[in-house]
Design an enzyme around this catalytic site. Structure first.
Site, PDB file in Angstrom:
ATOM      1  N   ASP A 108      54.672  40.160 -64.052  1.00 59.66           N
ATOM      2  CA  ASP A 108      54.588  41.543 -64.511  1.00 59.66           C
ATOM      3  C   ASP A 108      53.099  41.882 -64.667  1.00 59.66           C
ATOM      4  OD1 ASP A 108      55.573  43.959 -65.569  1.00 59.66           O
ATOM      5  OD2 ASP A 108      55.601  43.194 -67.604  1.00 59.66           O
ATOM      6  N   ARG A 170      70.966  36.896 -69.082  1.00 57.36           N
ATOM      7  CA  ARG A 170      70.387  35.993 -68.082  1.00 57.36           C
ATOM      8  C   ARG A 170      71.435  35.506 -67.085  1.00 57.36           C
ATOM      9  NH1 ARG A 170      65.327  34.439 -70.231  1.00 57.36           N
ATOM     10  NH2 ARG A 170      65.265  34.312 -72.483  1.00 57.36           N
TER      11      ARG A 170
HETATM   12  P1  IMP Z   1      53.547  38.892 -67.662  1.00 56.46           P
HETATM   13  O1  IMP Z   1      52.730  37.950 -68.492  1.00 56.46           O
HETATM   14  O2  IMP Z   1      53.360  40.316 -68.081  1.00 56.46           O
HETATM   15  O3  IMP Z   1      53.356  38.701 -66.176  1.00 56.46           O
HETATM   16  O4  IMP Z   1      55.021  38.645 -68.074  1.00 56.46           O
HETATM   17  C1  IMP Z   1      55.802  37.729 -67.544  1.00 56.46           C
HETATM   18  C2  IMP Z   1      57.021  37.504 -68.409  1.00 56.46           C
HETATM   19  O5  IMP Z   1      57.509  38.711 -69.035  1.00 56.46           O
HETATM   20  C3  IMP Z   1      58.123  37.040 -67.514  1.00 56.46           C
HETATM   21  O6  IMP Z   1      58.113  35.643 -67.407  1.00 56.46           O
HETATM   22  C4  IMP Z   1      59.355  37.560 -68.198  1.00 56.46           C
HETATM   23  O7  IMP Z   1      59.790  36.603 -69.140  1.00 56.46           O
HETATM   24  C5  IMP Z   1      58.911  38.792 -68.916  1.00 56.46           C
HETATM   25  N1  IMP Z   1      59.271  40.015 -68.145  1.00 56.46           N
HETATM   26  C6  IMP Z   1      58.452  40.814 -67.453  1.00 56.46           C
HETATM   27  N2  IMP Z   1      59.108  41.824 -66.874  1.00 56.46           N
HETATM   28  C7  IMP Z   1      60.402  41.654 -67.208  1.00 56.46           C
HETATM   29  C8  IMP Z   1      61.611  42.396 -66.910  1.00 56.46           C
HETATM   30  O8  IMP Z   1      61.627  43.416 -66.221  1.00 56.46           O
HETATM   31  N3  IMP Z   1      62.751  41.886 -67.457  1.00 56.46           N
HETATM   32  C9  IMP Z   1      62.797  40.773 -68.230  1.00 56.46           C
HETATM   33  N4  IMP Z   1      61.702  40.046 -68.520  1.00 56.46           N
HETATM   34  C10 IMP Z   1      60.511  40.488 -68.035  1.00 56.46           C
END
Ligand code: IMP
Ligand code: MG
Length: 185
Positions: A108, A170
């Site tokens: 994300d 999940r």
């Molecule tokens: P990042 O550090 O922002 O890249 O976030 C990554 C983590 O956020 C992922 O491993 C997910 O656990 C959670 N995440 C990000 N987007 C989503 C989503 O759309 N649905 C559920 N979990 C998400």
């Protein structure tokens, strides 16, 4: 939040079907099989979200491969991360004689994997790459790319195939857009 409703009430439309997901899993596994033949490989799954993808991916990989898991939690509300990552469970094997692939459910902002890449790099693996089931590149806050990039999706909060909302959802084969009506209810 009420976690006892009919499961369909939490869900919006299917964004990626199980058939599309399985096709991508096979593609990524075939590429990994080719790239790491004759090399000592370990896949490190990121709990909890990565467990479904990890289970599917390893069974499509046709070379010997070790696997382990780490657990992280990122602080923030249930649909937004703030980038501060806490390591809840580490692995106990040294990585200096292995090629490493980190297996994640989704990228994300990229902050979680940036943190994990730095942490594992400091253990001097032979190589370090990222494999992610899904990717939301439009949300990136740091410059991070998965060498094994999964399915690119738009900026929507998604659930299923390992991804949760407040710990549930999940256990779905397909990837769904979360029904907005349940957010913070
Ligand atoms: P990042 O550090 O922002 O890249 O976030 C990554 C983590 O956020 C992922 O491993 C997910 O656990 C959670 N995440 C990000 N987007 C989503 C989503 O759309 N649905 C559920 N979990 C998400
Ligand atoms: Mg995660």
């Amino acid at each position: 939040m009420d976690k006892t409703m009919d499961i369909n009430e939490y869900l919006g439309e299917v964004l990626v079907s199980r058939e599309e997901i399985q096709k991508k899993v096979k593609e990524l596994a075939a590429q990994i099989t080719e790239d790491y033949r004759g090399k000592k490989l370990i896949l490190i799954g990121v709990l909890k979200g990565g467990f479904v993808f990890m289970a599917d991916l390893v069974r499509e990989i046709k070379i010997p491969v070790e696997m382990d898991f780490i657990a992280v939690s990122s602080y923030g509300s249930s649909t937004k991360t703030c980038g501060v990552v806490r390591l809840l469970k580490d692995i106990d094997v040294p990585l200096n004689d292995k090629h490493v692939i980190i297996v994640e459910d989704i990228i994300d902002t990229g902050l979680t994997l940036t943190y994990l890449k730095e942490m594992f790099s400091s253990r001097n693996p032979l190589s370090l790459k990222i494999c992610s089931a899904f990717d939301k590149p439009s949300r990136r806050l740091v410059d991070l790319k998965a060498e094994y990039q999964g399915i690119v999706i738009p900026d929507k909060y998604v659930v299923g195939y390992g991804l949760d909302y407040d710990g549930i959802l999940r256990n779905l084969h397909d990837l769904y857009i979360l029904n907005e009506k349940v957010i913070d209810k």
